[in-house]
Design an enzyme around this catalytic site. Structure first.
Site, short mmCIF file in Angstrom:
data_model
loop_
_atom_site.label_atom_id
_atom_site.label_comp_id
_atom_site.label_asym_id
_atom_site.label_seq_id
_atom_site.Cartn_x
_atom_site.Cartn_y
_atom_site.Cartn_z
N PRO A 2 -1.60 -3.91 -1.25
CA PRO A 2 -2.23 -3.65 -0.02
C PRO A 2 -3.71 -3.46 -0.28
O PRO A 2 -4.10 -2.87 -1.26
CB PRO A 2 -1.59 -2.36 0.43
CG PRO A 2 -0.24 -2.37 -0.18
CD PRO A 2 -0.31 -3.24 -1.34
N GLU A 3 -4.49 -4.01 0.58
CA GLU A 3 -5.93 -3.84 0.45
C GLU A 3 -6.37 -2.64 1.28
O GLU A 3 -5.53 -1.92 1.81
CB GLU A 3 -6.66 -5.12 0.89
CG GLU A 3 -6.14 -6.36 0.14
CD GLU A 3 -6.93 -7.62 0.38
OE1 GLU A 3 -8.15 -7.53 0.59
OE2 GLU A 3 -6.32 -8.70 0.38
N LYS A 60 -8.96 1.33 -2.19
CA LYS A 60 -7.50 1.18 -2.11
C LYS A 60 -6.77 2.41 -2.64
O LYS A 60 -5.55 2.38 -2.81
CB LYS A 60 -7.07 -0.05 -2.91
CG LYS A 60 -7.84 -1.32 -2.54
CD LYS A 60 -7.50 -2.45 -3.49
CE LYS A 60 -8.49 -3.60 -3.30
NZ LYS A 60 -8.25 -4.66 -4.31
N ARG A 123 7.56 -4.02 -7.18
CA ARG A 123 7.03 -4.55 -8.44
C ARG A 123 6.47 -3.48 -9.36
O ARG A 123 6.04 -3.81 -10.47
CB ARG A 123 5.96 -5.60 -8.15
CG ARG A 123 6.55 -6.90 -7.65
CD ARG A 123 5.49 -7.96 -7.42
NE ARG A 123 4.78 -8.30 -8.64
CZ ARG A 123 3.76 -9.17 -8.70
NH1 ARG A 123 3.34 -9.74 -7.60
NH2 ARG A 123 3.20 -9.43 -9.83
N ARG A 251 -8.65 -14.66 -9.71
CA ARG A 251 -7.75 -14.75 -8.56
C ARG A 251 -7.88 -16.12 -7.90
O ARG A 251 -8.94 -16.72 -7.85
CB ARG A 251 -8.10 -13.66 -7.53
CG ARG A 251 -8.25 -12.26 -8.09
CD ARG A 251 -7.01 -11.76 -8.78
NE ARG A 251 -5.88 -11.72 -7.89
CZ ARG A 251 -5.63 -10.75 -7.02
NH1 ARG A 251 -6.44 -9.73 -6.94
NH2 ARG A 251 -4.58 -10.81 -6.24
#
Length: 261
Positions: A2-3, A60, A123, A251
């Site tokens: 999540p950002e 974050k 994860r 990324r």
DNA sequence: CCGGATGTTCACCT
DNA sequence: GAGGTGAACATCCG
């Protein structure tokens, strides 16, 4: 993770439901999730019996302050979610399964009334620490001022997008927000961060703030205009040409070769 | 079956 | 020192 957008929703959820409730027990079934040498005993000893008095966010990182005790720092990785008393901070995550397995509960606080604050993270890329180093993070991207953004980008030839993702320079921007904001601002992600003109930095700030506001309103980092086109063959929603796929800052990056200059 | 996915950290290069 | 790369973490999805 999540950002920034999702973590802000988690912060609001915690602020609304968890504050003022004494911690009755700490649930730490996954030792891996406790960072910096913490163990369940230490966290329990530090938190049990204390009131939660504030829920803050830097980038974050979600920070929950306790009365007279340490600050609890929660990081959500890419698939972490926050659930308080069965209520989720966001309805959905792009890459999180829609199931909610009890086995994915990595950390939790149980309150005296039986309610719970739980981190669910399939994860296990997130984690928990006490008194995290807030100073290691740059200024929060939401509401950043012109001078602060200029400082965050100045003095380097590192790719613009890589700099936006550098949490020590600017906190909260993740891969999707970065691509969306650069696409909106019409700036190529591979440009040297320090090479932007003053006008370009102002334009980037305008679109970065608008992106954060829009994605917050729509309910997540995955609700951007560019997102549906982030796949092989995807076309720029603005002018229809095929997007370029690159790897920047480690990324996957999708951008429009026509209007992002 | 393979590759890649909202993130961070670390080892190892150049 | 700066910056880049790849691996690791674990699970799901196309």
């Amino acid at each position: 993770m999540p950002e920034l957008v999702e973590v802000e929703a988690y912060r609001a959820l915690a602020a609304r439901l968890a504050l003022g409730r004494p911690v009755a027990a700490v649930e730490a079934p996954d030792a891996w999730y406790l960072k910096r040498g913490l163990d369940a005993e230490v966290v329990g000893g530090a938190l049990v019996g204390r009131d939660l008095v504030a829920a803050r966010r830097v980038g974050k990182l979600l920070l929950v302050d306790t009365a007279g005790g340490p600050t609890l720092g929660l990081r959500f990785g890419m698939t972490g979610r926050l659930v308080v008393d069965g209520r989720a901070g966001v309805d959905d995550l792009l890459y999180a399964p829609h199931r909610a397995e009890a086995a994915w509960e990595r950390f939790g606080l149980r309150f005296a009334d039986g309610g719970r604050l739980v981190m669910v993270d399939p994860r296990r890329l997130g984690g928990v620490e006490l008194d995290p180093d807030e100073v290691a993070l740059g200024p929060d991207a939401a509401g950043i001022g012109p001078a602060a953004l200029r400082r965050a980008l100045a003095g380097t030839t590192v790719a613009l997008k890589a700099r936006l993702l550098d949490q020590s320079r600017l906190a909260g921007v993740g891969n999707l927000i970065a691509d969306e904001a650069l696409w909106r601002a019409g700036l190529a992600p591979g440009r040297a961060a320090g090479g932007l003109s003053a006008a370009e930095v102002r334009r980037l700030r305008t679109h970065l703030l608008a992106t954060v506001a829009d994605l917050t309103e729509r309910g997540g980092s995955h609700t951007g205009e560019l997102l549906p086109a982030r796949h092989p063959g995807g076309r720029c929603p603005r002018d229809g040409v095929e997007l370029v796929r690159d790897r920047i800052g480690g990324r996957t990056t999708w951008w429009c070769p026509v209007h992002q200059l």
